[in-house]
Structures are given as C-alpha cells and as structure tokens.
Design an enzyme around this catalytic site. Structure first.
Site, PDB file in Angstrom:
ATOM      1  N   GLU A 132      -2.475 -15.371   3.186  1.00 59.27           N
ATOM      2  CA  GLU A 132      -2.796 -14.007   2.782  1.00 59.27           C
ATOM      3  C   GLU A 132      -2.902 -13.988   1.261  1.00 59.27           C
ATOM      4  O   GLU A 132      -1.906 -14.076   0.550  1.00 59.27           O
ATOM      5  CB  GLU A 132      -1.722 -13.029   3.246  1.00 59.27           C
ATOM      6  CG  GLU A 132      -2.061 -11.587   2.897  1.00 59.27           C
ATOM      7  CD  GLU A 132      -0.966 -10.613   3.304  1.00 59.27           C
ATOM      8  OE1 GLU A 132      -1.301  -9.437   3.583  1.00 59.27           O
ATOM      9  OE2 GLU A 132       0.204 -10.998   3.344  1.00 59.27           O
ATOM     10  N   CYS A 138      -2.781  -4.417   3.104  1.00 64.22           N
ATOM     11  CA  CYS A 138      -2.437  -5.216   4.282  1.00 64.22           C
ATOM     12  C   CYS A 138      -3.476  -5.056   5.379  1.00 64.22           C
ATOM     13  O   CYS A 138      -3.491  -5.829   6.329  1.00 64.22           O
ATOM     14  CB  CYS A 138      -1.049  -4.821   4.803  1.00 64.22           C
ATOM     15  SG  CYS A 138      -0.959  -3.155   5.481  1.00 64.22           S
ATOM     16  N   SER A 140       5.390  -8.703   2.406  1.00 68.08           N
ATOM     17  CA  SER A 140       4.895  -9.990   2.888  1.00 68.08           C
ATOM     18  C   SER A 140       5.717 -10.467   4.077  1.00 68.08           C
ATOM     19  O   SER A 140       6.871 -10.060   4.262  1.00 68.08           O
ATOM     20  CB  SER A 140       4.959 -11.030   1.766  1.00 68.08           C
ATOM     21  OG  SER A 140       6.305 -11.346   1.457  1.00 68.08           O
TER      22      SER A 140
END
Length: 498
Positions: free
Chosen positions: A383, A283, A228
């Site tokens: 996200e 991702c 992250s």
C-alpha cells in the site's frame, strides 16, 4: 512567525498544563512549521480518561430526547462551520479545499444518522412469552470509549465514530493524528457549543505512548481505530488482550477491474479521480487498475491525456491535487517510484519531474502512472498511499477476479462494465468488503456501514450505520412478571418527552 501551540481538549476547555514533549505540525504546501503540538504522557491520558469517566454516568442517564437535541444542534453547528474546518484540514493535511469540504460533509452525514438515535436504540418486546411473563430487549452504553484516527481524514474518520458513540450515551477520548490535529480539535469545541456536558468529548494528542495508554487503560471499554494494517493488527491484539471491544480498520490495495465492454472514457475519468484524489492518501483510493485485454493500450492513452490536464500545488490555489502530508512520506512514495522502475514496470508518467504550484519546500509529487505492472513488484504488493497508479494487464474476467481475491487486502474494489450479468457475478464472487459497480470509490453512505475483509479489518464490526450503534452499546434482555397494578392521579396536560 513562530509556531502556535496546539494542545489537548479536556473537560470542555483547552488544556493549560505544561508539557515535556512536543512535535511539529507542518503546512505541506510550503514545508513551513506552523504548530507545536503537545504530546500527552501516559499519566495525562489517565487524567483525561478519569475526567471522561466522571462525566459519563450523567450523560448515560440523559434521556434520548435531550441527547437528540444536542445531536441536532451539533449537526447545525458543523454545517455552519464546515468551510472553517475544511480550511484547517487543507492547512495541515494539504488536500485541496474542495476535497477537504467534501470530507467534512461526509462526516456530517454520520451526525445526521446519529440524530435518529431514539429510533436506532429501540428494542424488541414480546408480551406473554409465557403466561403473565413479558420479555424485552434494550441496548445500553459501554462507558468511556477511545477513538484513534489517521492523518488522511482528520475530520471525517473521527466523525464515523464520535456522533454515534455520544448519541448512544458514551463519553469519548479522541486521539487524532499528530500530523494534522487542528480540525479534530475544532470539531470537539463545537460539541460544547451544542450543549454537550463537559468531559463527554475529549481530545488527547500524542504518539505511541498515548496510544498504548488508551489501549491498556482499564476504564476504556472500546477502541475504534483506522490506519495501516500492521498498526491495526497491533491495536486489535493489544486492546483485546486488555479486555476491550476493538474495531480496527487497516490498509488496502484497491483494484478497479475494467472489462472490454466498459465505457473507457468513464473508466479513465474514474481511474484518475480515484487514483489521485487527495494525493492518493485514501484507504479507498484505486491504486491497481486491472485492464482486461484488448483495452489496456486505449485505456492507458486516455488516462495519460487526462493526467496532462492536472495541476499539482497548494490546495488553496485552485489546484487539482495538493501535496503529501509530510516530507518523509513524500520521500517514501518517491522511493516506490524508483523501485517500480528498477523492477521493470513501464513508467508512463513520472510525477517527480512535474512543475508544482506551491512553495519550493512543499511536499509535492505529481500523479504518477505505471504500466505493465506484475503482482511480484513492490508497487503492486504494498500500500503506497500516494499518487501512484499501476496498470496490470489480464486476459479474462476470471484472471482479474483471481488477482483481486488472491490479494491479502479486501477493503474496496470496483468493476467497470456495461454488462449487468458480469457486474452481478463480480459483486457476488469478489472477496472484498465494499464493491463499486461503475463507481470507483464505493464508500457507503452513513446508514450503511464502512469496512473491509481480510487484512483490511481486525474485529467483527464495521464503522457507522447500525453496526456502529451495536458496537457502542451492549444488549440486555429482561424477562418480567408483574401483578396487575392499579394506577391513580389526574393530569390533563398533554404528555411531553423531556
């Protein structure tokens, strides 16, 4: 059945010491605890680094020909054992077996690229740069390097870095995710079987204590990280503050721009595949579909039709999508679904209400679709890292491009159109590191490099490809002048590389 012990891999063998701390490893499809993972202390990390530092000089001095033989042998072993590694991924991460196998094969591609290391490490040579003076360049390994990898690709992401690092002559300490470590450990054992000397490839399991120990250890020369954005920023700042070379790949909010002239069936297929594959835990997942009016209603209808055909459940049962990796992560994602409703988005398909083909205690959430999403909503800003797809409606290409470029992330994006001029303009104007044209997940092949822009990357170097070779080596330029020597000795045998 009691959970099995999962431990570190050091000096070519499983670690046999005692540990004070462990963490649980789950089967996400059943909720069952299947493993007890040893967590390394900072002192143990120091011992592992010392072992790697001891093994490194001999490996660094090993000829490129011999290194290549190890790489080729490893490539064959990984190919031979790919289904077994994929099964380990499914058992601990939850993604379906086909997806897990695809992950292993993409990692295998990087190993194949690294097999060409003799060519990749070739330097340049200029004869008579000055009278009687020659100048040439070469690249040399760094030493002991660290790789800190995420849970979502427990085999592929380590493989982005490790084959190239080893091929370049470095020793590696890998810290895999504590959520699904077994695939990385299985791959590490294949290196020994391929002939890699003990101590060159090591795996240390742990949490923040182990990460901080790697980031601050004076004998670690570089750190490769994927995770992250907040943690990537921390890894970059901490590692560079301690004199290390760092490539830290962060998070993403990937947009897919659909123009009115696009093939809407192709776009709908792509949105479903890229939004819900691996339960959205990628991702490079598409989480924001930007529809240029007047196609949004038609596109949403086609997506809903495809979502109705998907089956969510145990990844070993032939389902289309598996569970999320842990219960807390599933709860976090369902929290975003609730927030989207509260903030006024239209919940078209609610994955919380689905039937699941798996254990009653599995960490399931079916594909979820929102429409009428705006940039102020948390489901757009953050996200989510789950199977939640948000449709944002815009009125022009320019408005869609501005939306993408205004986003703080710049990892991946895609445009769907039949207009070559629009596609060419988009790939030039969009401020994102990886771009797909009618390709929803534009992950570069191994001989190119992977990495985003803006808050999706901290550091200057992307993963694998020639940038990976440069990251794991240091350049040196030699300027030399010699008297003309005479040579002697007879040897009629054909010269060989050894």
């Amino acid at each position: 059945m009691s959970p099995s012990r999962i431990t570190h891999y050091v000096d070519g063998a499983d670690w046999s010491g005692a540990t004070d701390r462990t963490s649980q490893v789950f089967n996400p499809a059943t909720g069952e605890v299947t493993g007890a993972l040893d967590l390394a202390s900072a002192d143990l990390v120091g011992e592992v680094v010392a072992s790697a530092a001891k093994a490194w000089p001999e490996w660094a001095d090993t000829s490129l020909a011999r290194r290549s033989k190890v790489l080729f042998a490893f490539r064959e072993l990984l190919d031979r054992n790919k289904k077994e590694v994929a099964a380990l991924i499914t058992a601990e991460h939850g993604k379906v077996l086909d997806d897990a196998l695809g992950e292993v094969m993409r990692g295998l591609e990087v190993a194949e690229f690294a097999c060409g290391i003799p060519h990749l490490l070739k330097g340049g040579y200029s004869e008579n740069a000055s009278t009687g003076v020659d100048v040439y360049s070469l690249r040399q390994p760094l030493g002991v390097v660290a790789v800190i990898s995420p849970f979502n690709f427990p085999a592929m992401v380590p493989m982005w870095f490790i084959p190239i690092a080893i091929a370049c002559g470095n020793a590696v300490v890998l810290k895999p995710s504590e959520k699904d470590p077994s695939a990385a450990l299985a791959v590490a054992r294949l290196w020994k079987e391929a002939g890699l000397p003990d101590g060159v490839m090591n795996v240390v399991n742990g949490d923040k204590e182990a990460v901080d120990a790697l980031l601050t250890h004076p004998d670690i020369k570089s750190v490769s990280f994927v995770g992250s954005t907040p943690i990537a920023k921390y890894v970059y700042e901490t590692g560079t503050a301690h004199g290390k070379r760092v490539q830290a790949l962060g998070g993403a909010k990937n947009h897919m721009l659909v123009l009115p002239d696009a093939d809407l069936d192709l776009a709908a297929d792509a949105a479903v595949n890229a939004g819900f594959g691996s339960a959205g835990e990628r991702c490079m997942a598409i989480s924001a579909l930007v529809a240029v009016e007047p196609v949004a209603d038609d596109l949403v209808s086609r997506i809903v039709d495809r979502m109705g055909k998907l089956r969510t459940g145990d990844g070993t049962r032939g389902c289309d999508m598996g569970p999320l990796v842990t219960g807390p992560h599933r709860d976090k994602v369902t929290g975003y679904v609730a927030a989207g409703v509260e903030e006024g988005a239209t919940l078209v398909v609610d994955g919380r209400d689905a039937d699941f083909d798996g254990g009653d205690d599995g960490f399931f959430l079916a594909p979820t679709l929102f429409d009428q999403v705006t940039p102020e909503m948390s489901i757009y800003r953050d996200e989510i890292f789950g199977p939640v797809l948000s449709v944002v409606r815009v009125h022009s290409y320019e408005e869609g491009l501005r939306l993408i470029n205004d986003n703080p992330y710049g990892n991946g994006t895609a445009i769907f159109t039949n207009d070559g001029g629009a596609a060419r303009r988009f790939q030039h104007e969009v401020e994102v590191g990886m771009v797909g044209v009618n390709v929803p997940i534009p992950v570069p092949v191994s001989y190119f490099s992977f990495g985003g822009w803006k808050s999706s990357l901290f550091g200057d170097t992307h993963a694998h490809g020639i940038e990976g070779v440069h990251f794991f080596t240091r350049g040196k330029v030699v300027t030399s002048r010699w008297l003309d020597p005479s040579h002697g000795g007879l040897n009629l045998g054909f010269p060989q590389n050894t």
